[in-house]
Enzyme design. Sequence first.
Site, short mmCIF file in Angstrom:
data_model
loop_
_atom_site.label_atom_id
_atom_site.label_comp_id
_atom_site.label_asym_id
_atom_site.label_seq_id
_atom_site.Cartn_x
_atom_site.Cartn_y
_atom_site.Cartn_z
N ARG A 1 0.83 -1.21 0.00
CA ARG A 1 0.00 0.00 0.00
C ARG A 1 0.87 1.26 0.00
O ARG A 1 0.54 2.26 -0.64
CB ARG A 1 -0.95 -0.01 1.21
CG ARG A 1 -2.04 -1.07 1.09
CD ARG A 1 -2.94 -1.10 2.32
NE ARG A 1 -3.66 0.16 2.50
CZ ARG A 1 -4.29 0.49 3.64
NH1 ARG A 1 -4.27 -0.33 4.67
NH2 ARG A 1 -4.94 1.63 3.73
N GLN B 1 -10.00 10.13 8.37
CA GLN B 1 -9.85 8.71 8.68
C GLN B 1 -8.83 8.09 7.73
O GLN B 1 -8.46 6.94 7.87
CB GLN B 1 -11.18 7.96 8.52
CG GLN B 1 -12.28 8.52 9.39
CD GLN B 1 -13.63 7.93 9.02
OE1 GLN B 1 -14.06 6.93 9.58
NE2 GLN B 1 -14.28 8.54 8.04
N HIS C 1 -6.73 7.93 12.15
CA HIS C 1 -6.35 6.52 12.01
C HIS C 1 -4.87 6.37 11.68
O HIS C 1 -4.44 5.32 11.23
CB HIS C 1 -7.22 5.83 10.93
CG HIS C 1 -8.66 5.74 11.35
ND1 HIS C 1 -9.66 5.33 10.52
CD2 HIS C 1 -9.27 6.04 12.53
CE1 HIS C 1 -10.82 5.35 11.16
NE2 HIS C 1 -10.61 5.79 12.38
N CYS D 1 8.09 1.17 16.05
CA CYS D 1 8.37 -0.14 16.67
C CYS D 1 7.13 -0.60 17.43
O CYS D 1 6.52 0.17 18.18
CB CYS D 1 9.54 -0.02 17.63
SG CYS D 1 9.81 -1.55 18.58
N CYS E 1 13.37 -3.08 15.12
CA CYS E 1 13.72 -1.79 15.69
C CYS E 1 15.20 -1.76 16.08
O CYS E 1 15.70 -2.71 16.68
CB CYS E 1 12.85 -1.57 16.93
SG CYS E 1 13.34 -0.18 17.96
N CYS F 1 15.34 -1.61 20.22
CA CYS F 1 14.98 -2.72 21.14
C CYS F 1 14.78 -4.04 20.42
O CYS F 1 14.38 -5.03 21.02
CB CYS F 1 13.69 -2.35 21.89
SG CYS F 1 12.21 -2.54 20.87
#
Length: 245
Positions: free
Chosen positions: A71, A102, A120, A128, A148, A151
């Site tokens: 997308r 939205q 949204h 992350c 990430c 972490c």
Amino acid sequence: MMEFPVELISYLTKATRVAVLTGAGASQESGLRTFRDAQSGLWAQYKPQDLASPEAFARDPKLVWDWYAWRREAIKGVRPNAGHYALAEMEKRIETFTLITQNVDGLHRMAGNSNVLELHGNILKVRCSECGTFTEVWGDDSESVPRCERCNGMLRPDVVWFGESLPRAELESAVNAARTCQVFFSIGTSGVVQPAAALAHAARNKGSVVVEVNAEPTPLTPKVDFAFHGKSGEILPELVKAVWG
Ligand code: APR
């Protein structure tokens, strides 16, 4: 040249506070499918509701990551349409103009609107899933979901999935804008997903003039003051011309 009711033209000429809610229909003429349109190609076998959820990500993170990567690529070639630009023009003409969307495609900001509340999230942003750190770059994602750097948690799109709560600050600002505006527009949304769908009713309950611009009637239609059924990319530029020349 479309004809608009003189009362609506008068309301907008005098208005100093306008709030707008847009949905996927506002981006349809930019070539982006609406949410309840059929999906295309490889993704035709899936319903968005089956991909855009924490459960789907837990079940098959790579499938969900790949859907959003597809997308994001689809959006890279997309430009705002005349309806987006009409809303950017409206923001210049109205003292307090709030655009609540939205949509996660970023097209309103690209068209020039600045006061945009992305209820949204935004598909072009990645964070992350563990520590929430945003990132613009990530490693190779051909084999697995990128991790990430801080972490090692799995990265995810910064969008609100079904079952997740909306960003609090944006939602509070959106409710406040709906409650204090003089005119509220509902544009290109089927008005079925809460809490966004409640904003028009919040505006109406506070005495705002409510205007719907949508390709087809929705559950909101019987409750609005003015309903225009057609393409937002055609109607909105005509309305801006009729009010502000
Ligand atoms: N101009 C105006 N309206 C249009 C156009 C157009 N060119 N094309 C389609 N529409 C209308 C459709 O008739 C439909 O009523 O836009 C509406 C789009 O509705 P949905 O596909 O339900 O999209 P949306 O209302 O944005 O969905 C809300 O639901 O799936 C979740 O998070 C997702 O943000 C999405 C939310």
